[in-house]
Structures are given as C-alpha cells and as structure tokens.
Design a protein around this motif. Structure first.
Motif, PDB file in Angstrom:
ATOM      1  N   UNK A 242     -11.393   3.086   1.874  1.00  0.00           N
ATOM      2  CA  UNK A 242      -9.955   2.913   1.711  1.00  0.00           C
ATOM      3  C   UNK A 242      -9.389   2.005   2.793  1.00  0.00           C
ATOM      4  N   UNK A 243      -8.377   1.232   2.436  1.00  0.00           N
ATOM      5  CA  UNK A 243      -7.778   0.252   3.349  1.00  0.00           C
ATOM      6  C   UNK A 243      -7.059   0.906   4.519  1.00  0.00           C
ATOM      7  N   UNK A 244      -6.645   2.154   4.352  1.00  0.00           N
ATOM      8  CA  UNK A 244      -5.922   2.862   5.412  1.00  0.00           C
ATOM      9  C   UNK A 244      -6.143   4.358   5.214  1.00  0.00           C
ATOM     10  N   UNK A 245      -6.023   5.124   6.285  1.00  0.00           N
ATOM     11  CA  UNK A 245      -6.189   6.572   6.156  1.00  0.00           C
ATOM     12  C   UNK A 245      -4.908   7.286   5.720  1.00  0.00           C
ATOM     13  N   UNK A 246      -3.752   6.616   5.868  1.00  0.00           N
ATOM     14  CA  UNK A 246      -2.465   7.258   5.593  1.00  0.00           C
ATOM     15  C   UNK A 246      -1.902   6.822   4.244  1.00  0.00           C
ATOM     16  N   UNK A 247      -0.973   7.619   3.734  1.00  0.00           N
ATOM     17  CA  UNK A 247      -0.394   7.356   2.412  1.00  0.00           C
ATOM     18  C   UNK A 247       0.374   6.035   2.372  1.00  0.00           C
ATOM     19  N   UNK A 248       1.104   5.697   3.426  1.00  0.00           N
ATOM     20  CA  UNK A 248       1.876   4.446   3.421  1.00  0.00           C
ATOM     21  C   UNK A 248       0.948   3.231   3.330  1.00  0.00           C
ATOM     22  N   UNK A 249      -0.095   3.221   4.138  1.00  0.00           N
ATOM     23  CA  UNK A 249      -1.043   2.105   4.107  1.00  0.00           C
ATOM     24  C   UNK A 249      -1.782   2.018   2.782  1.00  0.00           C
ATOM     25  N   UNK A 250      -2.149   3.169   2.231  1.00  0.00           N
ATOM     26  CA  UNK A 250      -2.835   3.170   0.939  1.00  0.00           C
ATOM     27  C   UNK A 250      -1.905   2.703  -0.184  1.00  0.00           C
ATOM     28  N   UNK A 251      -0.638   3.106  -0.123  1.00  0.00           N
ATOM     29  CA  UNK A 251       0.328   2.660  -1.129  1.00  0.00           C
ATOM     30  C   UNK A 251       0.481   1.151  -1.071  1.00  0.00           C
ATOM     31  N   UNK A 252       0.633   0.618   0.127  1.00  0.00           N
ATOM     32  CA  UNK A 252       0.775  -0.838   0.279  1.00  0.00           C
ATOM     33  C   UNK A 252      -0.437  -1.583  -0.284  1.00  0.00           C
ATOM     34  N   UNK A 253      -1.645  -1.096   0.003  1.00  0.00           N
ATOM     35  CA  UNK A 253      -2.839  -1.789  -0.483  1.00  0.00           C
ATOM     36  C   UNK A 253      -2.946  -1.704  -2.000  1.00  0.00           C
ATOM     37  N   UNK A 254      -2.643  -0.550  -2.572  1.00  0.00           N
ATOM     38  CA  UNK A 254      -2.679  -0.420  -4.034  1.00  0.00           C
ATOM     39  C   UNK A 254      -1.715  -1.411  -4.676  1.00  0.00           C
ATOM     40  N   UNK A 255      -0.523  -1.543  -4.109  1.00  0.00           N
ATOM     41  CA  UNK A 255       0.460  -2.485  -4.646  1.00  0.00           C
ATOM     42  C   UNK A 255       0.065  -3.935  -4.380  1.00  0.00           C
ATOM     43  N   UNK A 256      -0.590  -4.210  -3.265  1.00  0.00           N
ATOM     44  CA  UNK A 256      -1.110  -5.566  -3.017  1.00  0.00           C
ATOM     45  C   UNK A 256      -2.158  -5.923  -4.066  1.00  0.00           C
TER      46      UNK A 256
ATOM     47  N   UNK B 156      -0.661  10.685  -7.078  1.00  0.00           N
ATOM     48  CA  UNK B 156      -0.792  11.211  -5.723  1.00  0.00           C
ATOM     49  C   UNK B 156      -1.734  12.404  -5.705  1.00  0.00           C
ATOM     50  N   UNK B 157      -2.591  12.490  -4.692  1.00  0.00           N
ATOM     51  CA  UNK B 157      -3.436  13.682  -4.565  1.00  0.00           C
ATOM     52  C   UNK B 157      -2.633  14.852  -4.014  1.00  0.00           C
ATOM     53  N   UNK B 158      -1.620  14.554  -3.201  1.00  0.00           N
ATOM     54  CA  UNK B 158      -0.792  15.604  -2.605  1.00  0.00           C
ATOM     55  C   UNK B 158       0.679  15.255  -2.825  1.00  0.00           C
ATOM     56  N   UNK B 159       1.389  16.032  -3.653  1.00  0.00           N
ATOM     57  CA  UNK B 159       2.804  15.745  -3.902  1.00  0.00           C
ATOM     58  C   UNK B 159       3.651  15.714  -2.629  1.00  0.00           C
ATOM     59  N   UNK B 160       3.199  16.335  -1.563  1.00  0.00           N
ATOM     60  CA  UNK B 160       3.936  16.309  -0.289  1.00  0.00           C
ATOM     61  C   UNK B 160       3.993  14.895   0.297  1.00  0.00           C
ATOM     62  N   UNK B 161       3.132  13.988  -0.177  1.00  0.00           N
ATOM     63  CA  UNK B 161       3.118  12.605   0.302  1.00  0.00           C
ATOM     64  C   UNK B 161       4.159  11.722  -0.394  1.00  0.00           C
ATOM     65  N   UNK B 162       4.925  12.301  -1.328  1.00  0.00           N
ATOM     66  CA  UNK B 162       5.838  11.495  -2.142  1.00  0.00           C
ATOM     67  C   UNK B 162       6.818  10.679  -1.297  1.00  0.00           C
ATOM     68  N   UNK B 163       7.475  11.292  -0.333  1.00  0.00           N
ATOM     69  CA  UNK B 163       8.495  10.586   0.441  1.00  0.00           C
ATOM     70  C   UNK B 163       7.905   9.408   1.227  1.00  0.00           C
ATOM     71  N   UNK B 164       6.779   9.612   1.869  1.00  0.00           N
ATOM     72  CA  UNK B 164       6.146   8.525   2.625  1.00  0.00           C
ATOM     73  C   UNK B 164       5.672   7.420   1.680  1.00  0.00           C
ATOM     74  N   UNK B 165       5.141   7.810   0.519  1.00  0.00           N
ATOM     75  CA  UNK B 165       4.742   6.816  -0.483  1.00  0.00           C
ATOM     76  C   UNK B 165       5.964   6.015  -0.908  1.00  0.00           C
ATOM     77  N   UNK B 166       7.077   6.700  -1.153  1.00  0.00           N
ATOM     78  CA  UNK B 166       8.293   6.062  -1.635  1.00  0.00           C
ATOM     79  C   UNK B 166       8.804   5.005  -0.655  1.00  0.00           C
ATOM     80  N   UNK B 167       8.722   5.287   0.632  1.00  0.00           N
ATOM     81  CA  UNK B 167       9.178   4.326   1.645  1.00  0.00           C
ATOM     82  C   UNK B 167       8.342   3.043   1.593  1.00  0.00           C
ATOM     83  N   UNK B 168       7.033   3.173   1.462  1.00  0.00           N
ATOM     84  CA  UNK B 168       6.162   1.988   1.369  1.00  0.00           C
ATOM     85  C   UNK B 168       6.367   1.273   0.029  1.00  0.00           C
ATOM     86  N   UNK B 169       6.514   2.046  -1.032  1.00  0.00           N
ATOM     87  CA  UNK B 169       6.671   1.506  -2.392  1.00  0.00           C
ATOM     88  C   UNK B 169       7.895   0.595  -2.481  1.00  0.00           C
TER      89      UNK B 169
END
Length: 157
Positions: free
Chosen positions: A68-82, A105-118
C-alpha cells in the motif's frame, strides 16, 4: 488498440488510436501505463458514453499487490484517487468527468479522515457517492474506490 466483444479493434476513437470511442457499446481499453489487473477483471470498461472504473486499491505505480502507498486512510484515499485520475488521463478525461464513486472502507470509523482527503480531488461539484463496507480481508488495506465517469466530447473551436 482495445477489445470490444472479445475482438481486438484498431481505429481512431476519442480522436486517439489507443482509446475506445465513447459511442461503442462496450470496449475495454488498453492502459499501458497501468499494471495488469491482479485478477480476472478490467481496470475500466467504456460503454455507451460512460467509463466504469473498477475499485482502485491504494497501490502506487511500480508497487506490487499488497504494497500500500501509505499506512493511513488519508494517504490510501489519495493514492486510490490518483489511480482513478491516471486511468481517466489515459482516456483523455479528468476527475471533473466523474459522476459517481463508491468508497469501500474496511473500518467505517475512518470515514471522516477519508472524507477530508477525498474532497481534495473534488473541491467543486463533487460526484454522487456511496460508502460501503470493504469485505476483503487484506492486511493494511483501508480503502478502495470505484468510479463512473462520463465522456464529454470536446467542442471544436
């Protein structure tokens, strides 16, 4: 060159030889800048003026599946969108062409952090979006994103 109905076809679609025509009923474009899919699926299919992009995992160019490009949800979201942006670019489109995404998402608790990157990728007029639970157990994978884009022909000037 692209595949349509199981056959490889050559012509000048979308104004380029390597991209399928938006009006073709169904075509699977070759994406030479992308690694081959890891399973029996296509990265994208062009059908009736839409581009259907398979869920993109956060794999950076040149990496192997599971790296994976990053260990965190924000970095992974950015790479998926790239990865989605890169597919669209190969087809002569941009993220502005996206009309719908599904964020897995594997964990719905990651939604807010994903949303910020998205929202970095869709600052104005974001596409319709649905969240879903990612049902694949893959160590470290936090997100995968699929997209539907529309082909908007460029007007001759």
């Amino acid at each position: 060159m692209y595949r349509t109905g199981g056959r490889r076809v050559r012509h000048n679609p979308f104004g380029r030889r390597d991209v399928p025509d938006a009006n073709v009923v169904r075509a699977v474009p070759d994406l030479p800048k992308h690694p081959k899919p890891l399973g029996p699926y296509s990265h994208c299919v062009v059908a009736n003026g839409f581009v259907f992009i398979s869920a993109q995992a956060p794999i950076a160019p040149g990496a192997k599946g599971g790296e994976w490009a990053a260990p965190d949800i924000a970095g992974q979201t950015r790479q998926s969108l790239k990865n989605i942006a890169s597919i669209l670019e190969e087809l002569g489109l941009t993220m502005a062409s996206v009309v719908k995404t599904t964020v897995f998402l594997t964990d719905p608790a990651d939604f807010q952090a994903m949303n910020e990157a998205y929202k970095e990728f869709f600052p104005d007029e974001p596409p319709a979006r649905s969240p879903a639970k990612l049902g694949i157990a893959n160590p470290g994978l936090k997100v995968a994103i699929e997209a539907i884009a529309v082909y908007e022909p460029k007007q001759d000037e």
